[in-house]
Enzyme design. Structure first.
Site, mmCIF file in Angstrom:
data_model
loop_
_atom_site.group_PDB
_atom_site.id
_atom_site.type_symbol
_atom_site.label_atom_id
_atom_site.label_comp_id
_atom_site.label_asym_id
_atom_site.label_seq_id
_atom_site.Cartn_x
_atom_site.Cartn_y
_atom_site.Cartn_z
ATOM 1 N N HIS A 67 -2.053 -21.744 -47.584
ATOM 2 C CA HIS A 67 -1.248 -22.953 -47.365
ATOM 3 C C HIS A 67 -2.125 -24.156 -47.717
ATOM 4 O O HIS A 67 -3.353 -24.063 -47.726
ATOM 5 C CB HIS A 67 -0.718 -22.981 -45.927
ATOM 6 C CG HIS A 67 0.403 -22.002 -45.711
ATOM 7 N ND1 HIS A 67 1.729 -22.363 -45.776
ATOM 8 C CD2 HIS A 67 0.406 -20.662 -45.471
ATOM 9 C CE1 HIS A 67 2.490 -21.301 -45.583
ATOM 10 N NE2 HIS A 67 1.713 -20.245 -45.392
ATOM 11 N N ASN A 121 2.875 -23.388 -49.025
ATOM 12 C CA ASN A 121 1.912 -22.571 -49.753
ATOM 13 C C ASN A 121 1.418 -23.343 -50.962
ATOM 14 O O ASN A 121 2.041 -24.311 -51.393
ATOM 15 C CB ASN A 121 2.589 -21.292 -50.261
ATOM 16 C CG ASN A 121 3.075 -20.431 -49.130
ATOM 17 O OD1 ASN A 121 4.179 -20.601 -48.644
ATOM 18 N ND2 ASN A 121 2.236 -19.515 -48.697
ATOM 19 N N CYS A 138 4.888 -22.305 -41.684
ATOM 20 C CA CYS A 138 5.252 -21.292 -40.700
ATOM 21 C C CYS A 138 5.758 -22.001 -39.448
ATOM 22 O O CYS A 138 5.112 -22.921 -38.959
ATOM 23 C CB CYS A 138 4.047 -20.411 -40.368
ATOM 24 S SG CYS A 138 4.409 -19.164 -39.132
ATOM 25 N N ARG A 181 11.226 -16.960 -48.970
ATOM 26 C CA ARG A 181 10.957 -16.592 -47.584
ATOM 27 C C ARG A 181 10.059 -17.643 -46.916
ATOM 28 O O ARG A 181 10.534 -18.466 -46.133
ATOM 29 C CB ARG A 181 10.322 -15.185 -47.545
ATOM 30 C CG ARG A 181 10.360 -14.509 -46.179
ATOM 31 C CD ARG A 181 9.210 -14.902 -45.278
ATOM 32 N NE ARG A 181 7.891 -14.687 -45.880
ATOM 33 C CZ ARG A 181 6.780 -15.199 -45.368
ATOM 34 N NH1 ARG A 181 6.808 -15.930 -44.270
ATOM 35 N NH2 ARG A 181 5.611 -14.997 -45.970
ATOM 36 N N ASP A 182 8.802 -17.665 -47.248
ATOM 37 C CA ASP A 182 7.882 -18.625 -46.604
ATOM 38 C C ASP A 182 8.324 -20.060 -46.904
ATOM 39 O O ASP A 182 8.247 -20.949 -46.050
ATOM 40 C CB ASP A 182 6.455 -18.405 -47.127
ATOM 41 C CG ASP A 182 5.374 -18.832 -46.139
ATOM 42 O OD1 ASP A 182 5.674 -19.612 -45.228
ATOM 43 O OD2 ASP A 182 4.227 -18.382 -46.298
ATOM 44 N N HIS A 209 -3.329 -15.780 -49.614
ATOM 45 C CA HIS A 209 -2.116 -16.521 -49.220
ATOM 46 C C HIS A 209 -2.571 -17.831 -48.590
ATOM 47 O O HIS A 209 -2.939 -17.872 -47.424
ATOM 48 C CB HIS A 209 -1.344 -15.645 -48.225
ATOM 49 C CG HIS A 209 -0.067 -16.216 -47.697
ATOM 50 N ND1 HIS A 209 1.175 -15.762 -48.093
ATOM 51 C CD2 HIS A 209 0.174 -17.171 -46.770
ATOM 52 C CE1 HIS A 209 2.112 -16.421 -47.438
ATOM 53 N NE2 HIS A 209 1.546 -17.276 -46.609
HETATM 54 P P1 HMG Z 1 11.277 -10.675 -28.900
HETATM 55 O O1 HMG Z 1 12.114 -11.759 -28.314
HETATM 56 O O2 HMG Z 1 10.065 -10.247 -28.174
HETATM 57 O O3 HMG Z 1 12.091 -9.355 -29.258
HETATM 58 O O4 HMG Z 1 10.878 -11.127 -30.377
HETATM 59 P P2 HMG Z 1 13.344 -8.646 -28.675
HETATM 60 O O5 HMG Z 1 13.227 -7.242 -29.128
HETATM 61 O O6 HMG Z 1 13.493 -8.960 -27.224
HETATM 62 O O7 HMG Z 1 14.538 -9.331 -29.484
HETATM 63 C C1 HMG Z 1 15.045 -10.618 -29.213
HETATM 64 C C2 HMG Z 1 16.416 -10.728 -29.861
HETATM 65 O O8 HMG Z 1 16.280 -10.675 -31.282
HETATM 66 C C3 HMG Z 1 17.342 -9.569 -29.509
HETATM 67 O O9 HMG Z 1 18.658 -10.084 -29.581
HETATM 68 C C4 HMG Z 1 17.136 -8.606 -30.652
HETATM 69 O O10 HMG Z 1 18.234 -7.766 -30.853
HETATM 70 C C5 HMG Z 1 16.972 -9.534 -31.816
HETATM 71 P P3 HMG Z 1 19.539 -10.294 -28.230
HETATM 72 O O11 HMG Z 1 19.562 -8.954 -27.591
HETATM 73 O O12 HMG Z 1 18.769 -11.317 -27.436
HETATM 74 O O13 HMG Z 1 20.828 -10.769 -28.768
HETATM 75 N N1 HMG Z 1 16.116 -8.971 -32.869
HETATM 76 C C6 HMG Z 1 16.418 -8.969 -34.171
HETATM 77 N N2 HMG Z 1 17.484 -9.439 -34.843
HETATM 78 C C7 HMG Z 1 17.473 -9.291 -36.181
HETATM 79 N N3 HMG Z 1 16.460 -8.730 -36.863
HETATM 80 C C8 HMG Z 1 15.371 -8.253 -36.223
HETATM 81 C C9 HMG Z 1 15.331 -8.382 -34.821
HETATM 82 N N4 HMG Z 1 14.426 -8.030 -33.895
HETATM 83 C C10 HMG Z 1 14.913 -8.391 -32.704
HETATM 84 N N5 HMG Z 1 14.372 -7.713 -36.915
HETATM 85 C C11 HMG Z 1 10.477 -10.499 -32.657
HETATM 86 C C12 HMG Z 1 10.114 -10.274 -31.205
HETATM 87 C C13 HMG Z 1 9.519 -9.707 -33.490
HETATM 88 C C14 HMG Z 1 11.909 -10.016 -32.901
HETATM 89 C C15 HMG Z 1 10.409 -12.011 -32.960
HETATM 90 O O14 HMG Z 1 9.178 -12.477 -32.514
HETATM 91 C C16 HMG Z 1 10.564 -12.335 -34.423
HETATM 92 O O15 HMG Z 1 11.627 -12.169 -35.019
HETATM 93 N N6 HMG Z 1 9.486 -12.822 -35.050
HETATM 94 C C17 HMG Z 1 9.503 -13.195 -36.453
HETATM 95 C C18 HMG Z 1 8.854 -14.527 -36.604
HETATM 96 C C19 HMG Z 1 8.814 -14.929 -38.072
HETATM 97 O O16 HMG Z 1 9.687 -14.606 -38.860
HETATM 98 N N7 HMG Z 1 7.761 -15.678 -38.446
HETATM 99 C C20 HMG Z 1 7.597 -16.170 -39.774
HETATM 100 C C21 HMG Z 1 7.162 -15.111 -40.734
HETATM 101 S S1 HMG Z 1 5.435 -14.733 -40.659
HETATM 102 C C22 HMG Z 1 4.669 -16.026 -41.545
HETATM 103 O O17 HMG Z 1 5.299 -16.973 -41.911
HETATM 104 C C23 HMG Z 1 3.213 -15.893 -41.906
HETATM 105 C C24 HMG Z 1 2.995 -15.458 -43.355
HETATM 106 O O18 HMG Z 1 3.590 -16.357 -44.269
HETATM 107 C C25 HMG Z 1 1.489 -15.385 -43.661
HETATM 108 C C26 HMG Z 1 0.730 -16.643 -43.256
HETATM 109 O O19 HMG Z 1 1.024 -17.744 -43.781
HETATM 110 O O20 HMG Z 1 -0.146 -16.496 -42.408
HETATM 111 C C27 HMG Z 1 3.579 -14.074 -43.609
HETATM 112 MG MG MG Z 2 2.713 -18.193 -44.949
#
Ligand code: HMG
Ligand code: MG
Length: 313
Positions: free
Chosen positions: A217, A257, A248, A14-15, A215
């Site tokens: 990086h 990481n 990220c 994932r990450d 966690h």
């Molecule tokens: P948004 O644009 O505000 O949301 O994004 P929305 O509800 O308007 O949705 C936009 C579009 O995405 C729509 O499609 C939804 O249907 C679709 P459209 O109508 O335009 O065709 N959609 C989805 N599709 C599939 N699965 C879903 C989903 N949700 C909406 N679950 C949203 C808000 C939360 C969706 C967006 O911001 C998002 O997906 N964010 C995820 C970002 C991400 O994955 N970041 C990386 C992971 S976190 C990380 O790496 C940190 C970590 O490692 C710890 C660290 O290191 O700190 C964990």
């Molecule tokens: Mg991370």
């Protein structure tokens, strides 16, 4: 003497892969999970159900879960940002009611600053918590375990030095909504051991250390030192990524990481024992090979220091 048992959460599928530009075939992602399980890894974050518009690389997670080898004594987690992500998970589980299940655990995430939460989830931290609470509830009702992440626990790429009181509050909020554990993310990878120590002192004022994971990086090369600092504080779960993969999409310039190989090596002969399914631990040599294999699939060399050293000796 009994050793302190340390759990590794392998976040590379994932990450490690979410930030890759080129399309990675599902078969490669599934093989990564399979290989990690065979090397003795007990907890694997296999992918995420996020918006493919936001993070295109994770689009095939349902297929990855279907194709990868699932072992009885391994826990497979997936990251979800919202109810829509959880709905995708529960639909998949209903479609393929296999044993062991495709996944039995989700991770939800928010951040210690509004600026980062805006970039990562398109909302404020408070609003994200309000939205995540019913998602956690619904997941628990489905019999899924729920893990939480707090990003930017030390520094934020948008708002600088982070207020550790905020880290404590957000961590507490995630635990209160039913997370069994919260992983504290130095997303930017700038943290020093003394900052990690200060941050943990603050969080521990209100949260039992058994509920915390680290966690880190490795952007500034402090990740192994930060892992050791967290262990000193009593943290017993460490997120790591084979080959040092990762980053990220919303933390520009951040690297991967801490490499799992580097953590395994650093803890050899110490008071800590890394739990795993290969003779009771995780096989370092197999992890080195996996780190090289997946890096080569991505067209580069392993960035794990231990992986490089072992390969060249
Ligand atoms: P948004 O644009 O505000 O949301 O994004 P929305 O509800 O308007 O949705 C936009 C579009 O995405 C729509 O499609 C939804 O249907 C679709 P459209 O109508 O335009 O065709 N959609 C989805 N599709 C599939 N699965 C879903 C989903 N949700 C909406 N679950 C949203 C808000 C939360 C969706 C967006 O911001 C998002 O997906 N964010 C995820 C970002 C991400 O994955 N970041 C990386 C992971 S976190 C990380 O790496 C940190 C970590 O490692 C710890 C660290 O290191 O700190 C964990
Ligand atoms: Mg991370």
């Amino acid at each position: 003497t009994t050793k302190n048992v340390v759990n590794i959460v392998e976040v590379s599928p994932r990450d490690g892969l979410q930030n890759e530009k080129g399309v990675i075939p599902v078969s490669v992602k599934a093989e990564l999970v399979t290989r990690l399980g065979r090397a003795g890894v007990q907890i694997i974050e296999a992918g995420s159900f996020v918006s493919p518009k936001w993070v295109p690389q994770m689009a095939g997670t349902a297929e990855v879960l279907s194709q990868m080898e699932r072992l009885q004594n391994v826990r497979y987690q997936v990251l979800v940002p919202n109810q829509k992500g959880l709905d995708a998970v529960t639909a998949l589980l209903a479609e393929q009611p296999v044993s062991p299940p495709l996944t039995d655990e989700i991770s939800i995430f928010t951040a210690a600053t509004d600026a980062f939460t805006r970039a990562n989830l398109n909302t404020t931290t408070a609003e994200s918590l309000a939205r995540l609470a019913p998602v956690a509830r619904a997941a628990l009702d489905h019999g899924l375990r729920v893990r939480g992440y707090v990003s930017v626990v030390i520094a934020c790429p948008y708002s600088g030095q982070v207020d550790y009181i905020r880290v404590r509050e957000v961590t507490k909020a995630l635990l209160d909504m039913g997370c069994y554990e919260v992983s504290l993310g130095d997303t930017v990878g700038m943290g020093t051991p003394s900052q990690v120590s200060e941050m943990l002192d603050e969080v521990k004022k209100d949260v039992p250390v058994e509920k915390l994971a680290g966690h880190f990086h490795d952007t500034y090369g402090t990740a192994v030192a930060n892992v050791l600092t967290a262990l000193d504080h009593g943290v017993r779960t460490i997120d790591a990524s084979v080959g040092g993969l990762g980053g990220c999409p919303y933390s520009p310039g951040a690297t991967g990481n801490v490499a799992t190989e580097d953590v395994l090596y650093a803890l050899q002969g110490s008071q800590y024992h890394v739990a795993g399914n290969a003779d009771g631990t995780i096989d370092l040599n197999k992890m080195v090979d996996i780190g090289w294999w997946i890096s080569e699939q991505l067209g580069r060399e392993s960035v794990s220091r231990v992986g490089r050293a072992i390969r060249s000796r």
